[in-house]
Write a protein that holds these residues in place. Structure first.
Motif, PDB file in Angstrom:
ATOM      1  N   PRO A 104       0.660  -1.349  -0.297  1.00  0.00           N
ATOM      2  CA  PRO A 104      -0.168   0.075   0.206  1.00  0.00           C
ATOM      3  C   PRO A 104       1.079   1.804   0.515  1.00  0.00           C
ATOM      4  CG  PRO A 104      -1.070  -1.579   1.286  1.00  0.00           C
ATOM      5  CD  PRO A 104       0.458  -2.192   1.385  1.00  0.00           C
ATOM      6  N   ALA A 105       2.185   1.132   0.794  1.00  0.00           N
ATOM      7  CA  ALA A 105       2.890   2.136   1.002  1.00  0.00           C
ATOM      8  C   ALA A 105       3.074   2.929  -0.611  1.00  0.00           C
ATOM      9  CB  ALA A 105       4.089   2.105   1.352  1.00  0.00           C
ATOM     10  N   ARG A 106       4.207   1.914  -1.759  1.00  0.00           N
ATOM     11  CA  ARG A 106       4.440   1.909  -2.772  1.00  0.00           C
ATOM     12  C   ARG A 106       2.891   2.435  -3.359  1.00  0.00           C
ATOM     13  NH1 ARG A 106       8.549  -2.708  -4.134  1.00  0.00           N
ATOM     14  NH2 ARG A 106      10.590  -1.594  -2.075  1.00  0.00           N
ATOM     15  N   ARG A 107       2.159   1.844  -3.530  1.00  0.00           N
ATOM     16  CA  ARG A 107       0.690   1.993  -3.766  1.00  0.00           C
ATOM     17  C   ARG A 107       0.747   4.057  -4.525  1.00  0.00           C
ATOM     18  NH1 ARG A 107      -3.860  -0.542  -1.934  1.00  0.00           N
ATOM     19  NH2 ARG A 107      -2.546  -1.846  -2.395  1.00  0.00           N
ATOM     20  N   LEU A 108       0.571   4.531  -3.259  1.00  0.00           N
ATOM     21  CA  LEU A 108       0.265   5.913  -2.397  1.00  0.00           C
ATOM     22  C   LEU A 108       1.408   6.469  -3.949  1.00  0.00           C
ATOM     23  CD1 LEU A 108      -0.574   5.834   1.013  1.00  0.00           C
ATOM     24  CD2 LEU A 108      -2.285   5.868  -1.219  1.00  0.00           C
ATOM     25  N   THR A 109       2.951   5.739  -3.455  1.00  0.00           N
ATOM     26  CA  THR A 109       4.118   6.626  -4.060  1.00  0.00           C
ATOM     27  C   THR A 109       3.550   6.579  -6.241  1.00  0.00           C
ATOM     28  OG1 THR A 109       5.466   5.934  -2.655  1.00  0.00           O
ATOM     29  CG2 THR A 109       6.036   6.756  -4.689  1.00  0.00           C
ATOM     30  N   PHE A 110       2.718   5.943  -5.959  1.00  0.00           N
ATOM     31  CA  PHE A 110       2.728   4.996  -7.562  1.00  0.00           C
ATOM     32  C   PHE A 110       2.024   6.548  -8.723  1.00  0.00           C
ATOM     33  CE2 PHE A 110       5.889   1.396  -7.044  1.00  0.00           C
ATOM     34  CZ  PHE A 110       6.281   1.929  -8.995  1.00  0.00           C
ATOM     35  N   LEU A 115      -0.283  11.404 -11.365  1.00  0.00           N
ATOM     36  CA  LEU A 115      -1.361  12.607 -10.734  1.00  0.00           C
ATOM     37  C   LEU A 115      -0.494  13.881 -11.483  1.00  0.00           C
ATOM     38  CD1 LEU A 115      -3.538  12.450  -7.592  1.00  0.00           C
ATOM     39  CD2 LEU A 115      -4.209  11.655 -10.060  1.00  0.00           C
ATOM     40  N   ALA A 116       1.090  13.170 -11.338  1.00  0.00           N
ATOM     41  CA  ALA A 116       1.884  13.847 -11.509  1.00  0.00           C
ATOM     42  C   ALA A 116       2.247  15.045 -12.992  1.00  0.00           C
ATOM     43  CB  ALA A 116       3.490  13.311 -11.478  1.00  0.00           C
ATOM     44  N   PRO A 117       1.128  14.148 -14.046  1.00  0.00           N
ATOM     45  CA  PRO A 117       1.355  15.681 -15.043  1.00  0.00           C
ATOM     46  C   PRO A 117       0.113  16.719 -14.853  1.00  0.00           C
ATOM     47  CG  PRO A 117       1.200  13.070 -15.666  1.00  0.00           C
ATOM     48  CD  PRO A 117       1.262  13.481 -14.712  1.00  0.00           C
ATOM     49  N   PHE A 118      -0.255  16.277 -14.087  1.00  0.00           N
ATOM     50  CA  PHE A 118      -1.683  17.383 -13.927  1.00  0.00           C
ATOM     51  C   PHE A 118      -0.945  18.862 -13.585  1.00  0.00           C
ATOM     52  CE2 PHE A 118      -4.128  13.669 -13.850  1.00  0.00           C
ATOM     53  CZ  PHE A 118      -5.245  14.717 -14.773  1.00  0.00           C
ATOM     54  N   PHE A 119       0.306  18.366 -12.373  1.00  0.00           N
ATOM     55  CA  PHE A 119       0.981  20.349 -12.476  1.00  0.00           C
ATOM     56  C   PHE A 119       1.604  20.895 -13.372  1.00  0.00           C
ATOM     57  CE2 PHE A 119       2.234  17.062  -8.346  1.00  0.00           C
ATOM     58  CZ  PHE A 119       0.789  16.798  -8.156  1.00  0.00           C
ATOM     59  N   VAL A 171      -6.170   9.855 -15.167  1.00  0.00           N
ATOM     60  CA  VAL A 171      -7.427   9.964 -14.699  1.00  0.00           C
ATOM     61  C   VAL A 171      -7.879   8.470 -14.082  1.00  0.00           C
ATOM     62  CG1 VAL A 171     -10.047  10.481 -14.602  1.00  0.00           C
ATOM     63  CG2 VAL A 171      -8.424  12.377 -15.181  1.00  0.00           C
ATOM     64  N   VAL A 172      -8.053   7.366 -15.923  1.00  0.00           N
ATOM     65  CA  VAL A 172      -8.047   6.067 -15.220  1.00  0.00           C
ATOM     66  C   VAL A 172      -7.010   5.920 -14.465  1.00  0.00           C
ATOM     67  CG1 VAL A 172      -7.994   4.491 -17.088  1.00  0.00           C
ATOM     68  CG2 VAL A 172      -9.126   6.152 -17.499  1.00  0.00           C
ATOM     69  N   LEU A 173      -5.696   5.717 -14.872  1.00  0.00           N
ATOM     70  CA  LEU A 173      -5.327   4.922 -14.156  1.00  0.00           C
ATOM     71  C   LEU A 173      -5.703   4.719 -12.814  1.00  0.00           C
ATOM     72  CD1 LEU A 173      -2.281   3.067 -14.049  1.00  0.00           C
ATOM     73  CD2 LEU A 173      -0.742   5.098 -13.170  1.00  0.00           C
ATOM     74  N   VAL A 174      -5.853   5.914 -11.930  1.00  0.00           N
ATOM     75  CA  VAL A 174      -5.806   6.481 -10.149  1.00  0.00           C
ATOM     76  C   VAL A 174      -7.565   5.348  -9.872  1.00  0.00           C
ATOM     77  CG1 VAL A 174      -6.944   8.299  -8.837  1.00  0.00           C
ATOM     78  CG2 VAL A 174      -4.912   8.758 -10.277  1.00  0.00           C
ATOM     79  N   LEU A 175      -9.283   5.790 -10.929  1.00  0.00           N
ATOM     80  CA  LEU A 175      -9.969   5.034 -10.980  1.00  0.00           C
ATOM     81  C   LEU A 175      -9.734   3.003 -10.807  1.00  0.00           C
ATOM     82  CD1 LEU A 175     -12.328   7.599 -12.854  1.00  0.00           C
ATOM     83  CD2 LEU A 175     -11.802   7.302 -10.211  1.00  0.00           C
ATOM     84  N   GLN A 176      -8.928   3.095 -11.936  1.00  0.00           N
ATOM     85  CA  GLN A 176      -8.602   1.466 -12.134  1.00  0.00           C
ATOM     86  C   GLN A 176      -8.163   1.080 -10.835  1.00  0.00           C
ATOM     87  OE1 GLN A 176      -6.788   0.451 -15.654  1.00  0.00           O
ATOM     88  NE2 GLN A 176      -8.680   0.254 -16.767  1.00  0.00           N
TER      89      GLN A 176
END
Length: 288
Positions: A104-110, A115-119, A171-176
């Motif tokens: 789970p910790a690595r999952r949050l990192t990935f 989401l980094a492109p939205f910056f 967006v799709v990556l996060v939702l999936q």
């Protein structure tokens, strides 16, 4: 005692109403209000380049009589639907790995990296793709080095898809990942213990359980791609006539806001109908 209980119920209702009020207010201000204005504007007219409030069917008759309207409509719809499906398929292996194969910790990192492109501004990302896809760019040179054509990839369906993927893939990556992460591990373990193969577990347990999130991922990718103007202009070069391009052309051609309103309403009708079908599919009962 009854008076006191009535006051308590009244306070609770007032408290719940206070918390619930922002949603209908936001819905009225930013959806219903603009949509009603758009409907009214579609019956207005333009006189001497000035928008005139009246009741006229000229905008509707003009737009619906365009020879290329429906070909443009289905091109936009088809391109967006195909882009959404391809992006969802491309994102699934990474989403599966983040949901089941890492901690789970690595999952949050990935997910943070996803989401980094939205910056960065989306327009800046599209400009950078022009550098990669244009003549002499990174991808054409790479293709040329392996004996393939090194011509520019701009003004092509490939460039248009990459533009859509740039916008929708995070967006799709996060939702999936969120959908797959909520799958009950108990059923998966029971199926494995009973001798089920990985592909059977995926097909009969994981995908049905994660269907709402996966379907919403495809839907969001479609919604974002359908109204996308930047990729169609800067990567597609305007070669492929889409509804957003038609929309801007109508506005530029004599400030034809009523005609643009008609096209917008057609787009909204398609989006709403598609959303209803997608949500019904996502939350339908198992076995139906």
């Amino acid at each position: 005692m009854s008076v006191l209980s009535a006051k308590v119920r009244l306070r609770r209702r007032a408290w719940f109403a206070l918390w619930a009020a922002p949603l209908p207010i936001w819905f009225a201000l930013f959806f219903m209000g603009p949509m009603l204005l758009l409907i009214a504007m579609s019956f207005w007219s333009v006189q001497n380049y000035r928008l005139t409030p009246d009741f006229s069917l000229s905008a509707w008759s003009y737009v619906l009589s365009l020879d290329f309207l429906w070909s443009t409509f289905w091109r936009s719809y088809g391109l967006s639907l195909i882009s959404a499906a391809l992006v969802s398929l491309l994102a699934f292996p990474a989403s599966y790995a983040m949901a089941f194969l890492i901690t789970p910790a690595r999952r949050l990192t990935f997910l943070g990296l996803a989401l980094a492109p939205f910056f960065t501004s989306y327009l800046v990302r599209i400009y950078s793709l022009q550098v990669f896809l244009g003549e002499g760019g990174v991808l054409p040179q790479l293709f040329h080095s392996v004996g393939l054509s090194g011509a520019s990839l701009l003004n092509s369906y490939t460039a248009l898809f990459l533009g859509h993927a740039t916008l929708t893939l995070p967006v799709v990556l996060v939702l999936q990942t969120l959908a797959l992460g909520n799958v009950d591990r108990t059923e998966m373990s029971a199926a494995v213990n009973l001798g089920a193969r990985p592909q059977h577990v995926l097909r009969h347990i994981i995908l049905p359980a994660a269907r709402p999130g996966l379907s919403l991922g495809v839907l969001f990718a479609f919604l974002l791609s359908y109204a996308e103007f930047v990729s169609a202009t800067y990567l597609g070069g305007g070669v492929f006539q889409t509804l957003p391009i038609l929309l801007t052309d109508l506005i530029r051609g004599g400030q034809q806001w009523p005609r643009a309103a008609v096209v917008s309403l057609l787009m909204m009708a398609a989006l709403l109908l598609t959303s209803l079908v997608a949500v019904a599919w996502a939350y339908r009962q198992k076995g139906n």
